[in-house]
Write a protein that holds these residues in place. Structure first.
Motif, short mmCIF file in Angstrom:
data_model
loop_
_atom_site.label_atom_id
_atom_site.label_comp_id
_atom_site.label_asym_id
_atom_site.label_seq_id
_atom_site.Cartn_x
_atom_site.Cartn_y
_atom_site.Cartn_z
N GLN A 154 0.77 -1.31 -0.07
CA GLN A 154 -0.20 0.09 0.04
C GLN A 154 0.99 1.29 -0.22
O GLN A 154 1.87 1.53 0.87
CB GLN A 154 -0.85 -0.13 1.25
CG GLN A 154 -2.11 1.03 1.16
CD GLN A 154 -3.07 0.53 0.01
OE1 GLN A 154 -3.54 -0.34 0.23
NE2 GLN A 154 -3.58 1.72 -0.59
N GLY A 155 0.57 2.17 -0.97
CA GLY A 155 1.37 3.33 -0.86
C GLY A 155 2.80 3.39 -1.57
O GLY A 155 3.43 4.43 -1.44
N GLN A 156 3.32 2.14 -1.94
CA GLN A 156 4.66 1.98 -2.49
C GLN A 156 4.79 1.89 -3.88
O GLN A 156 3.62 1.22 -4.31
CB GLN A 156 5.20 0.77 -1.59
CG GLN A 156 5.09 0.91 -0.01
CD GLN A 156 6.10 1.91 0.32
OE1 GLN A 156 7.05 2.67 -0.32
NE2 GLN A 156 5.65 2.59 1.59
N PRO A 157 5.75 2.42 -4.54
CA PRO A 157 6.07 1.96 -6.04
C PRO A 157 6.49 0.72 -6.15
O PRO A 157 7.37 0.43 -6.76
CB PRO A 157 7.13 2.96 -6.35
CG PRO A 157 7.90 3.03 -4.93
CD PRO A 157 6.96 3.14 -3.84
N VAL A 158 5.36 -0.38 -6.09
CA VAL A 158 5.42 -1.62 -6.28
C VAL A 158 4.63 -2.10 -7.49
O VAL A 158 3.40 -1.78 -7.35
CB VAL A 158 5.31 -2.43 -4.82
CG1 VAL A 158 5.72 -3.81 -5.23
CG2 VAL A 158 6.45 -2.07 -3.99
N VAL A 159 5.29 -2.71 -8.27
CA VAL A 159 4.43 -3.03 -9.62
C VAL A 159 4.32 -4.58 -9.41
O VAL A 159 5.37 -5.34 -9.42
CB VAL A 159 5.08 -2.70 -10.81
CG1 VAL A 159 4.00 -3.15 -12.10
CG2 VAL A 159 5.03 -1.22 -10.92
N GLY A 209 0.53 -0.77 -9.50
CA GLY A 209 0.28 -1.06 -10.99
C GLY A 209 0.58 -2.74 -11.00
O GLY A 209 0.96 -3.27 -10.28
N ALA A 210 0.39 -2.95 -12.32
CA ALA A 210 0.65 -4.40 -12.91
C ALA A 210 0.89 -4.38 -14.20
O ALA A 210 0.54 -3.71 -15.08
CB ALA A 210 -0.50 -5.43 -12.25
N GLY A 211 1.76 -5.41 -14.70
CA GLY A 211 2.25 -5.60 -15.98
C GLY A 211 2.44 -6.82 -16.56
O GLY A 211 2.71 -7.83 -15.72
N VAL A 212 2.27 -7.14 -17.61
CA VAL A 212 2.34 -8.57 -18.29
C VAL A 212 3.87 -8.93 -18.37
O VAL A 212 4.67 -8.22 -18.80
CB VAL A 212 1.75 -8.86 -19.60
CG1 VAL A 212 2.01 -10.12 -20.24
CG2 VAL A 212 0.17 -8.16 -19.53
N ASP A 234 -11.30 -6.59 -24.93
CA ASP A 234 -11.22 -5.37 -25.75
C ASP A 234 -10.46 -4.32 -24.93
O ASP A 234 -10.65 -3.28 -25.27
CB ASP A 234 -12.81 -4.95 -26.01
CG ASP A 234 -13.31 -4.73 -24.44
OD1 ASP A 234 -12.80 -4.98 -23.40
OD2 ASP A 234 -14.54 -3.91 -24.57
N ALA A 235 -9.53 -4.80 -24.01
CA ALA A 235 -8.86 -3.85 -23.11
C ALA A 235 -7.42 -4.18 -23.31
O ALA A 235 -6.94 -5.10 -23.65
CB ALA A 235 -9.21 -3.79 -21.82
N TYR A 236 -6.49 -3.02 -23.24
CA TYR A 236 -5.20 -3.14 -23.44
C TYR A 236 -4.30 -2.70 -22.07
O TYR A 236 -4.67 -1.93 -21.22
CB TYR A 236 -4.73 -1.93 -24.56
CG TYR A 236 -5.23 -2.28 -25.84
CD1 TYR A 236 -4.43 -2.93 -26.57
CD2 TYR A 236 -6.51 -1.75 -25.88
CE1 TYR A 236 -5.12 -3.28 -27.90
CE2 TYR A 236 -7.11 -1.94 -27.42
CZ TYR A 236 -6.25 -2.85 -28.20
OH TYR A 236 -6.72 -3.02 -29.69
N TYR A 237 -3.29 -3.23 -21.92
CA TYR A 237 -2.20 -3.51 -20.84
C TYR A 237 -0.86 -3.37 -20.92
O TYR A 237 -0.61 -3.92 -22.10
CB TYR A 237 -2.70 -4.80 -19.81
CG TYR A 237 -4.30 -4.87 -19.36
CD1 TYR A 237 -4.60 -4.67 -18.18
CD2 TYR A 237 -5.10 -5.44 -20.20
CE1 TYR A 237 -6.18 -4.46 -17.87
CE2 TYR A 237 -6.35 -5.75 -19.86
CZ TYR A 237 -6.97 -4.97 -18.87
OH TYR A 237 -8.15 -5.27 -18.69
N SER A 238 -0.21 -2.84 -20.13
CA SER A 238 1.24 -2.59 -20.47
C SER A 238 1.92 -3.81 -19.81
O SER A 238 1.45 -4.77 -19.04
CB SER A 238 1.68 -1.47 -19.49
OG SER A 238 1.66 -1.88 -18.46
N SER A 239 3.14 -4.10 -20.37
CA SER A 239 4.15 -4.94 -19.96
C SER A 239 4.70 -4.56 -18.49
O SER A 239 4.60 -3.42 -18.14
CB SER A 239 5.32 -5.20 -20.84
OG SER A 239 6.10 -3.99 -21.11
N LEU A 240 5.21 -5.51 -17.91
CA LEU A 240 5.72 -5.30 -16.80
C LEU A 240 7.07 -4.30 -16.83
O LEU A 240 7.30 -3.39 -15.82
CB LEU A 240 6.52 -6.44 -16.25
CG LEU A 240 7.23 -6.48 -14.70
CD1 LEU A 240 6.27 -6.05 -13.72
CD2 LEU A 240 7.82 -7.84 -14.37
#
Length: 754
Positions: A154-159, A209-212, A234-240
């Motif tokens: 929570q609240g950390q720059p962790v993906v 966040g999260a990434g593939v 029908d949605a788009y997601y970013s890579s890790l």
């Protein structure tokens, strides 16, 4: 124009074939035809090129490795979420890293604490135990490992990372970057699937966040590129990698960038994707990442990967958990959590290593994004490749056809190295990925074509030339002629040449004084020495042997402007060789060897002459006949060499002694003949003094001053009794004193010259 016609006559066929190969190759670069084999070779070259490029270690990206040490100290993987929570707390709290990206997914709840079992027992078998429910309520925060992990996130720059899967939908996806509806009818061709294996809701909601992290190999099983955007439904997601950089930059949105706006497109054009960049927008600034087919970016592998072979530092997860890791290494860095342990199945086959850590693929992409340097195929690639192929093909088609084999090898090798070097320079310095195999293949094809042509055609011509001229001229001349066989033939032609006749004095007496075996050796040694002097020293053409006589000429088949000088120099050398042989013969008890040489220069007919039964490459004409007569006259005048006036005029660098004026058959005017003595710097002063005295005596004779002439010649004869020339003239002066020739005398002293 004549030279141009000759060039086209000789090289035109090879030029045409080279041009055809060049056109076919250019057509390939322009996509008129394709070849899987050529494409495969370009891929191999691209892999090699990547391995050759040097790299510098990057302290800004660190990989926290769930390695064998971590498994031994912490336990088998997957670890309980309380351990993962402690790992995140250590990284974000104690080590103060810049961001964390997990190359690991958490698709199922963690029940390893046993809390659910205790809660079920408390509600059934142990429900009557006093205070148990209260105690469980107090224990729940400590035994809720997912909660602990979510609290740490929570609240950390962790993906977090998640995977694509075709046949399932596990876990909760992060909010999409955008949907198909947001594209306003534009087509975005991205890698995608309808299924996924994401993280549980509690963790996904707590994370930044999260990434593939799915790796997509090429047809040969190697990972060379990675999509930056993926489509799920029908949605788009970013890579890790993109999601981690977005966390570092606190990005507000991520969007594809089209070349043109939708307003400028027709209905058909909207069906085509013309995205060349993915853009990341943030308050700190916007950055663009170049993409190719499938919104993929080329992975620039730096080194062979792993703790000891790559550009990134590795830190054991066990050392992070225990606090043993150096804070200087981790502080402010972007951290990727992954594994290099073979049993955890995150090793990928890549161009640089067939067991490359999957987590390091994301590290390489993140570095490229932060550096703003991606290896891409630029928009002008096809045009540049076509021009390069065309220029190289045309230049080599012309050059290799006209060059010698040695120069062809050097030029082809230089072209090969230059093209390969230019391609590597574009790759390493300008980050431009260009196909080069087709151009290298063209260089090799043109070289082999000309080599084969030279062997099967030029070599055969050269061999035929050797068979025609090899017995006449020196080997080095044959080699020179073989470089341009079209320029030499045995057809008859008229040309100014210098002819030589050589004969042994008193050969009949010699043959009578030797046995047949000795005579054979005698004549073989003599002819060998004379032939070597003619062919090797000044590159004369050996015409024929006529018994003990030798006939040769200069100026054909290879044209020499100084043919007369070559002939005179050879005659002097032959006299020296004859003197050496004479000493050897006398030492053996053989008869004395003396030779007479006649030289003449003038227009002659040269070519292959003879009958249907036998032919020979020889010369004919009046100038040839005079050369033969001059050789015969040497016996009369007691000299070793006699040359005509034309030879003296064509070879003025030698000193000559005038012998006489002779009237030859078919000529009304008498012809002067001379004896060459050598070049001025080669002659002793006494020889030059003797020559001056002779010239003066000859002048007195032609003025019919018989007494003064007789006195001068007597002095020369007394001083040089070995010279038969002076004795001959002393006799002739006596004849003219008794029978004066008259006022119309032309200076001719010989009695019978017809």
């Amino acid at each position: 124009m004549k030279r141009i016609r000759q060039a086209f006559s000789r090289y035109g066929a090879r030029w045409a074939l080279g041009l055809l190969l060049t056109i076919i190759t250019v057509a390939y670069t322009l996509d008129f035809w394709s070849s899987h084999t050529i494409e495969r070779q370009d891929t191999i070259i691209a892999d090699m090129r990547m391995r050759l490029e040097p790299f510098e270690p990057d302290p800004g990206i660190v990989i926290v490795d769930i390695d064998s040490k971590s498994l031994n100290e912490v336990g088998r993987f997957p670890w309980s979420r309380n351990v993962m929570a402690r790992l995140v707390d250590q990284l974000t709290g104690h080590y103060e890293v810049g961001a964390v990206g997990f190359d690991v997914s958490f698709p199922e709840p963690d029940t390893s604490s046993g809390y659910e079992v205790l809660e079920r027992l408390a509600g059934r078998e142990l429900k009557d135990v006093p205070g148990l429910q209260h105690q469980l309520g107090q224990l729940k925060p400590a035994l809720d490992y997912d909660g602990l992990f979510a609290q740490a996130l929570q609240g950390q720059p962790v993906v977090l990372g998640f995977n694509l899967a075709d046949n399932q939908a596990k876990g909760v996806l992060p909010p999409p970057l955008f949907t198909e509806e947001d594209l306003n009818g534009r087509i975005l061709l991205a890698r995608g699937t309808k299924g996924y294996e994401a993280n549980i809701a509690r963790l996904q909601q707590a994370a930044a966040g999260a990434g593939v992290f799915t790796a997509i190999p090429d047809a040969d099983g190697l990972v060379r590129s990675s999509p930056l955007l993926f489509q799920i439904g029908d949605a788009y997601y970013s890579s890790l990698s993109v999601a981690t950089v977005a966390a570092v930059m606190q990005a507000t949105s991520i969007r594809p960038l089209y070349d043109r706006t939708v307003d400028t497109l027709s209905a058909n054009e909207r069906d085509a994707s013309d995205v060349e960049h993915v853009a990341l927008f943030s308050k700190a600034g916007n950055v663009r990442f170049p993409v190719g087919e499938g919104l993929s970016a080329t992975v620039q592998f730096r080194g062979t990967g792993g703790p000891h072979g790559g550009a990134f530092r590795y830190v054991s997860a066990a050392d992070v958990l225990s606090g043993k890791a150096s804070k200087d290494v981790l502080e402010g860095a972007i951290v990727l959590v992954g594994t290099t342990t073979p049993g955890l199945q995150d090793l990928r086959a890549t161009p640089v290593n067939n067991q490359y850590p999957g987590v390091e693929i994301h590290a390489n992409l993140i570095k490229s994004m932060l550096d703003g340097r991606f290896k891409t195929r630029p928009w002008y690639a096809q045009a540049l490749e076509s021009v390069m192929v065309a220029v190289v093909g045309l230049v080599l088609s012309v050059a290799l056809a006209v060059l010698s084999p040695a120069w062809s090898v050097l030029v082809a090798a230089a072209a090969f190295v230059a093209v390969a070097g230019a391609n590597y320079y574009m790759y390493a310095e300008l980050d431009a990925v260009l196909n080069v195999f087709i151009c290298l293949l063209l260089i090799a094809a043109l070289f082999v074509l000309n080599l084969a042509w030279g062997y099967f055609f030029e070599f055969r011509k050269g061999r035929a030339l050797v068979s025609r001229f090899g017995e006449y001229v020196a080997p080095e001349l044959v080699a020179q002629m073989a470089e341009d066989p079209e320029a030499y033939n045995m057809d008859g032609e008229s040309r100014e040449l210098t002819v030589m006749f050589v004969d042994v004095r008193g050969f009949t007496t010699i043959s009578e004084g030797l046995s047949p075996k000795e005579l054979r050796e005698y004549i073989n040694l003599y002819l060998t020495a004379m032939s070597e002097d003619i062919r090797s020293s000044h590159q004369g053409t050996l015409d024929k042997y006529i018994g003990d006589a030798v006939m040769a000429f200069w100026g054909a088949p290879v044209s020499f402007p100084d043919h007369a000088s070559r002939a005179v120099a050879t005659s002097l050398l032959m006299q020296a060789s004859a003197a050496r042989l004479n000493r050897e013969f006398l030492a053996r008890g053989w008869p004395e060897l003396k030779i007479g040489i006649g030289l003449n220069t003038g227009p002659m007919h040269v070519g292959d002459m003879g009958s249907k039964i036998r032919r020979a490459y020889t010369v004919m004409g009046d100038a040839v006949n005079l050369g033969s007569r001059l050789e015969g006259i040497t016996k009369v005048y007691g000299v070793g060499i006699a040359v005509g006036a034309a030879t003296r005029l064509a070879a003025p660098e030698f000193v000559y002694r005038e012998l006489d004026l002779v009237r030859v058959k078919g000529k009304n005017e008498p012809v002067a003949m001379y004896e060459p003595l050598g070049k001025p710097h080669e002659l002793a002063p006494a020889v030059l003094d003797e020559l001056a005295q002779w010239d003066a005596a000859l002048a007195l004779l032609r003025r019919q001053d018989w007494d003064a002439a007789r006195e001068a010649i007597d002095a020369l004869a007394s001083a040089h009794p070995e010279r038969g020339l002076y004795a001959l003239y002393r006799e002739r002066i006596g004849h003219y004193r008794a029978h004066p020739p008259g006022q119309d005398w032309d200076g001719l002293t010989s009695f019978d010259t017809k």
